[in-house]
Design a protein around this motif. Structure first.
Motif, PDB file in Angstrom:
ATOM      1  N   ALA A 130       0.834  -1.205   0.000  1.00  0.00           N
ATOM      2  CA  ALA A 130       0.000   0.000   0.000  1.00  0.00           C
ATOM      3  C   ALA A 130       0.864   1.250   0.000  1.00  0.00           C
ATOM      4  O   ALA A 130       0.589   2.228  -0.729  1.00  0.00           O
ATOM      5  N   LYS A 131       1.928   1.250   0.792  1.00  0.00           N
ATOM      6  CA  LYS A 131       2.829   2.412   0.827  1.00  0.00           C
ATOM      7  C   LYS A 131       3.478   2.638  -0.533  1.00  0.00           C
ATOM      8  O   LYS A 131       3.613   3.775  -0.999  1.00  0.00           O
ATOM      9  N   LYS A 132       3.870   1.532  -1.192  1.00  0.00           N
ATOM     10  CA  LYS A 132       4.515   1.676  -2.507  1.00  0.00           C
ATOM     11  C   LYS A 132       3.526   2.187  -3.553  1.00  0.00           C
ATOM     12  O   LYS A 132       3.878   3.002  -4.415  1.00  0.00           O
ATOM     13  N   LEU A 133       2.294   1.716  -3.492  1.00  0.00           N
ATOM     14  CA  LEU A 133       1.289   2.199  -4.442  1.00  0.00           C
ATOM     15  C   LEU A 133       1.032   3.694  -4.248  1.00  0.00           C
ATOM     16  O   LEU A 133       0.912   4.453  -5.217  1.00  0.00           O
ATOM     17  N   ARG A 134       0.931   4.096  -3.000  1.00  0.00           N
ATOM     18  CA  ARG A 134       0.728   5.528  -2.723  1.00  0.00           C
ATOM     19  C   ARG A 134       1.902   6.348  -3.284  1.00  0.00           C
ATOM     20  O   ARG A 134       1.706   7.387  -3.912  1.00  0.00           O
ATOM     21  N   GLU A 135       3.106   5.884  -3.003  1.00  0.00           N
ATOM     22  CA  GLU A 135       4.283   6.644  -3.452  1.00  0.00           C
ATOM     23  C   GLU A 135       4.384   6.663  -4.966  1.00  0.00           C
ATOM     24  O   GLU A 135       4.761   7.675  -5.566  1.00  0.00           O
ATOM     25  N   LEU A 136       4.025   5.533  -5.593  1.00  0.00           N
ATOM     26  CA  LEU A 136       4.075   5.487  -7.061  1.00  0.00           C
ATOM     27  C   LEU A 136       3.129   6.532  -7.654  1.00  0.00           C
ATOM     28  O   LEU A 136       3.502   7.296  -8.551  1.00  0.00           O
ATOM     29  N   MET A 137       1.888   6.555  -7.157  1.00  0.00           N
ATOM     30  CA  MET A 137       0.932   7.558  -7.652  1.00  0.00           C
ATOM     31  C   MET A 137       1.468   8.961  -7.402  1.00  0.00           C
ATOM     32  O   MET A 137       1.330   9.853  -8.243  1.00  0.00           O
TER      33      MET A 137
END
Length: 486
Positions: free
Chosen positions: A89-96
């Motif tokens: 979830a943290k990586k998805l947030r950062e990617l966006m």
């Protein structure tokens, strides 16, 4: 002799504002004010709402940086419910979020800042815009700008559910994961964004750095003030947009403070003035000493230049190379030259593109483990991200049912408000002499605030109890004969 100069409205920014410049009897600048006459009031009307609605409400503060508000709000909810998001979830947030930084920094550099450098501060006002820039640099570069802003929007839509005003953030994680087809699509777009960032740095090198007068303008006294700087850093003190600790350095680059999100009220206080709706945050331990710079003034700056000044470097190779090039050219760190914000923005564009690619090829990015359900009773929490324009704080307090009782937002443009006013005054005093005011000089005064990429709509949230009202009555000769102010 002319006593007052008004630039109203100021241009090439998000939101509305004006500059009033007051002259003395000799026609020199005595004072100048950057005034924000608009009001949004989000802090007040969010009260009484279910906390889980806030990431979708506060993203409506702004159409330029809704992802910043959405993620700061989502992180505040993580804290309100005391739940740690899953690694994916943290990586998805950062990617966006990297896509968002690419979108925003590209817009500012090419549409808002470039006209001042590509066409020159003295260019005709009707030519000083994005169309004028494209006419000068060529259609092919214009197409690259549009294509990569579109890529960034498409990536945000894939993850966020919508290209603007995302709906993906939940306390403890995300509402939707990434499948392999989407990942491959993002990977290809990220590779292209890296090339685009290289192109943008080269354009800056060719157009700005090879022009001696522009370099002198950046390094000169007109656009220099001496302040503290603030920004998020990771565990290695490298620039990070999504997570980390807030670091503050003084005028010599020495670490002054470093703190977690929930400790922000120990370090930041807010000052108000009667002539603007935008507040003036300052370092509490130094104090508010008025609109003055120096080590005894608590005024600090945030945003691209501040982030680079507080960090020990960049976490990706080509961004690190660009970072070193900037400080080798401009000399002593921290750089206090306000116009260097434009260069720092392009260094960050490279970092955002490289980090976007890193996350797109991360094996964990397509994991289905995207949310940890909250189980604690909600109470209070603070979320921080680095908005494109600087450090953004969301602080919520709820009752035991998760209904919002109190909201405090300290927005990037608010953090820079005192510095923007000082920068505008300094530029006006250096440029306007003996009442001589040319169109190009007024644009150069605007360049002082434009470097910060202010977002006025984001920054005005206090509700003073009644709406402002000014009625101006003119006679048949169009002479102001009466003014009523509430």
């Amino acid at each position: 002799m002319l006593k007052k100069i008004s630039i109203d409205p100021i241009t090439r920014l998000e939101g509305h504002g004006k500059i009033d410049i007051f002259l003395n009897d000799e026609g020199n600048v005595e004072n100048a004010y950057l005034q924000i006459p608009e009001l949004r009031g989000f802090e007040k009307f969010c009260e009484g709402r279910p906390a889980e609605e806030l990431p979708r409400i506060v993203s409506r503060i702004c159409g330029v940086c809704p992802e910043a508000h959405h993620l700061a709000s989502t992180k505040a909810l993580d804290a309100v419910w005391s739940v740690e998001p899953t690694p994916t979830a943290k990586k998805l947030r950062e990617l966006m979020y990297c896509a968002h930084i690419i979108h925003s920094h590209t817009a500012h550099f090419y549409a808002l800042a470039a006209p001042d450098f590509v066409l020159g501060p003295d260019a005709k006002p009707e030519e000083r815009n994005i169309l004028g820039v494209i006419a000068k640099v060529g259609l092919e570069i214009g197409k690259e700008v549009i294509k990569h802003r579109s890529y960034a929007q498409q990536i945000q839509a894939i993850i966020g559910g919508k290209a603007t005003h995302p709906v993906c953030g939940l306390p403890g994680g995300m509402s939707k994961g990434l499948n392999e087809d989407e990942r491959k699509d993002i990977e290809e777009k990220a590779k292209s964004c890296v090339k685009f960032a290289k192109l943008s740095l080269k354009i800056f090198e060719d157009v700005v750095l090879k022009n001696k007068s522009y370099v002198e303008l950046i390094q000169g006294e007109v656009y220099r003030i001496n302040t503290y700087f603030m920004g998020l850093v990771d565990e290695n003190n490298k620039v990070n947009f999504y997570d980390g600790k807030v670091r503050v350095v003084d005028q010599e680059g020495k670490e002054f403070a470093k703190f977690d999100a929930q400790e922000y009220l120990d370090h930041i206080a807010e000052h108000v003035e009667p002539w603007t709706y935008l507040k003036f945050p300052y370092l509490k331990k130094v104090g508010w000493k008025g609109f003055v710079d120096g080590v005894d003034s608590g005024i600090y700056r945030v945003g691209p230049l501040a982030r680079l000044n507080v960090a020990d470097g960049m976490a990706t190779p080509m961004a690190q190379e660009a970072y070193e090039r900037m400080y080798e050219t401009l000399g002593k760190k921290p750089v206090q030259a306000t116009l260097a914000y434009h260069w720092a923005r392009l260094v960050e564009l490279m970092y955002a593109a490289e980090r976007l690619l890193e996350l797109a090829v991360d094996e964990a990015i397509t994991s289905k483990d995207i949310r940890r359900l909250p189980t604690a009773t909600p109470s209070e929490g603070v979320g921080i991200v680095e908005a494109p324009r600087g450090t953004l704080f969301h602080h919520y307090r709820t009752d035991a049912n998760g209904m919002i009782e109190k909201v405090n937002l300290i927005v990037a443009t608010g953090n820079n408000n005192a510095a923007m006013n000082m920068s505008v005054k300094k530029a006006a005093q250096e440029l306007i002499k003996n009442g001589q005011v040319e169109q190009g000089l007024l644009n150069m005064v605007e360049m002082a605030f434009r470097a910060y990429d202010p977002c006025m709509a984001c920054a005005t949230h206090s509700l003073p109890g009644q709406m402002p009202l000014e009625i101006r009555i003119f006679d048949a000769e169009k002479t102001l004969c009466h003014k009523i102010i509430r």
